[in-house]
Design an enzyme around this catalytic site. Sequence first.
Site, PDB file in Angstrom:
ATOM      1  N   GLY A 298       9.403   6.269  10.086  1.00 57.53           N
ATOM      2  CA  GLY A 298       9.177   5.515   8.853  1.00 57.53           C
ATOM      3  C   GLY A 298      10.402   4.713   8.485  1.00 57.53           C
ATOM      4  N   LEU A 299      10.240   3.831   7.525  1.00 53.55           N
ATOM      5  CA  LEU A 299      11.341   2.971   7.071  1.00 53.55           C
ATOM      6  C   LEU A 299      12.484   3.797   6.491  1.00 53.55           C
ATOM      7  CD1 LEU A 299       9.259   0.260   5.149  1.00 53.55           C
ATOM      8  CD2 LEU A 299      10.580  -0.133   7.246  1.00 53.55           C
ATOM      9  N   SER A 300      13.658   3.187   6.459  1.00 52.92           N
ATOM     10  CA  SER A 300      14.779   3.797   5.750  1.00 52.92           C
ATOM     11  C   SER A 300      14.380   3.938   4.282  1.00 52.92           C
ATOM     12  CB  SER A 300      16.011   2.898   5.893  1.00 52.92           C
ATOM     13  OG  SER A 300      17.098   3.423   5.177  1.00 52.92           O
ATOM     14  N   GLY A 301      14.598   5.085   3.714  1.00 51.79           N
ATOM     15  CA  GLY A 301      14.230   5.293   2.312  1.00 51.79           C
ATOM     16  C   GLY A 301      12.785   5.724   2.104  1.00 51.79           C
TER      17      GLY A 301
ATOM     18  N   GLY B 284      11.575   8.531   2.908  1.00 52.34           N
ATOM     19  CA  GLY B 284      11.533   9.959   2.585  1.00 52.34           C
ATOM     20  C   GLY B 284      11.373  10.850   3.809  1.00 52.34           C
TER      21      GLY B 284
ATOM     22  N   SER C  55      12.885   5.197  14.193  1.00 54.16           N
ATOM     23  CA  SER C  55      12.129   4.943  15.441  1.00 54.16           C
ATOM     24  C   SER C  55      11.057   3.871  15.242  1.00 54.16           C
ATOM     25  CB  SER C  55      11.520   6.241  15.985  1.00 54.16           C
ATOM     26  OG  SER C  55      10.969   7.054  14.975  1.00 54.16           O
TER      27      SER C  55
END
Lengths: 241, 241
Positions: A79-82, A84, A152
């Site tokens: 998942g994206l940075s931030g 969770g 990733s």
Amino acid sequence: MQKDTKYRSLFKALSWRLSGTVATMIIVFILVGRVSVAAIVGGFEMITKFLLYFIHERVWDKVKIGKKDITPFVLWFTGLSGSGKSTLAESVYKKLKRSGYRIEHLDGDKVRSIFPKTGFSKEERNNHIRRVGFLASMLEKNGVMVTASFISPYEETRQFVRGLCQNLILTYVFAPLEVCEKRDPKGMYKKARAGQIKNFTGIDDAYQAPENPEIIVDTNKETVEESCQKVIAYLKNKRYI
Amino acid sequence: MQKDTKYRSLFKALSWRLSGTVATMIIVFILVGRVSVAAIVGGFEMITKFLLYFIHERVWDKVKIGKKDITPFVLWFTGLSGSGKSTLAESVYKKLKRSGYRIEHLDGDKVRSIFPKTGFSKEERNNHIRRVGFLASMLEKNGVMVTASFISPYEETRQFVRGLCQNLILTYVFAPLEVCEKRDPKGMYKKARAGQIKNFTGIDDAYQAPENPEIIVDTNKETVEESCQKVIAYLKNKRYI
């Protein structure tokens, strides 16, 4: 890691047989009132129970009731940075660890801190994820469960990791980019917007949403506890735990 | 990996208690000749033995006789190409595996085959060894013994790996360069001499002999079996196995 030696098992069996037989002899003596009878019962018991215990063990070795196969797995959070990822992964990790499973947690930031020179170009990211995937697969192969949280971003690399592992469970930790950017826990989005960081996923590098994730959580709508329960439910449902 | 559920233990305890008590009752009946006495002895035994078994288990939990702590370790083999590292490492690995230990073998050529783009420059070699060292340390941390055979020519990198692991046992697999070049099992020295391979250890890149190896074997003077025994003897002597 501890191991019982044969001597320990032998000592334990003898000590149990002695305690058991002495107890039987006392019971017989109290009820029958004759030492000789108690002694004879004890003697017979000593011999028969040794044999009986052995047969009992052999029979149970064939019976599968209540036996549970533990299949290790790699629980990969993308998942994206931030989004969770790390918070969720750590929460699942701690829950499983507390239940007594052998489990290791691999986190993007922590692994990078050991190898500070790992870059963020597409190739370097890819190689980094491949290597971590290999590490995860080696742990899995040796009976250790793994939780791994890494951005990733590329489908191809995630597929490579899937190929290395026996049981890869891909969890897509979703949150809209605006939400992640608003959270910005490490101030990375700000730096990326200011051009201080290059190839930052979501800003000037793509995030490819996974095509076939086993689990999807939406951290914008679910609490950490809810997402964690979702993952645990999946593991239980598939009989991993 | 298998785990006995609580139900299995409970079923087993009940089945054992029943077999045991029935056996006692038969013994008492044969010797005393009265069903009532046999039944009363059996009833008392049932209750007392349950308690006794529990206490027996608790007491043995405190007694350390015959308990053996298994400390995992990383057994790292360093040496020139053709020195016999892989052969020796595999021989030790198989011996330990056969003894039932959880153990993983990491081999330079095999790891490189998964990551074919890993180069041979000093920096790339160093990074490669650091990463493999990290992998080994993670396995060790999770109770898995590791044998690792890598040329690992630089002292600095070996020290880095030592820093990551709890118990690094460095084995210096020595053979004179001429001997290694004569053996040349993969035809690498030939290629290096012909200039087809650059930065080949021993030819146009340095091999730094380890400063403080735990074990030194000389494959020019010892057979594989002798070197293997030396390593096993060290492990036994230090109570690792």
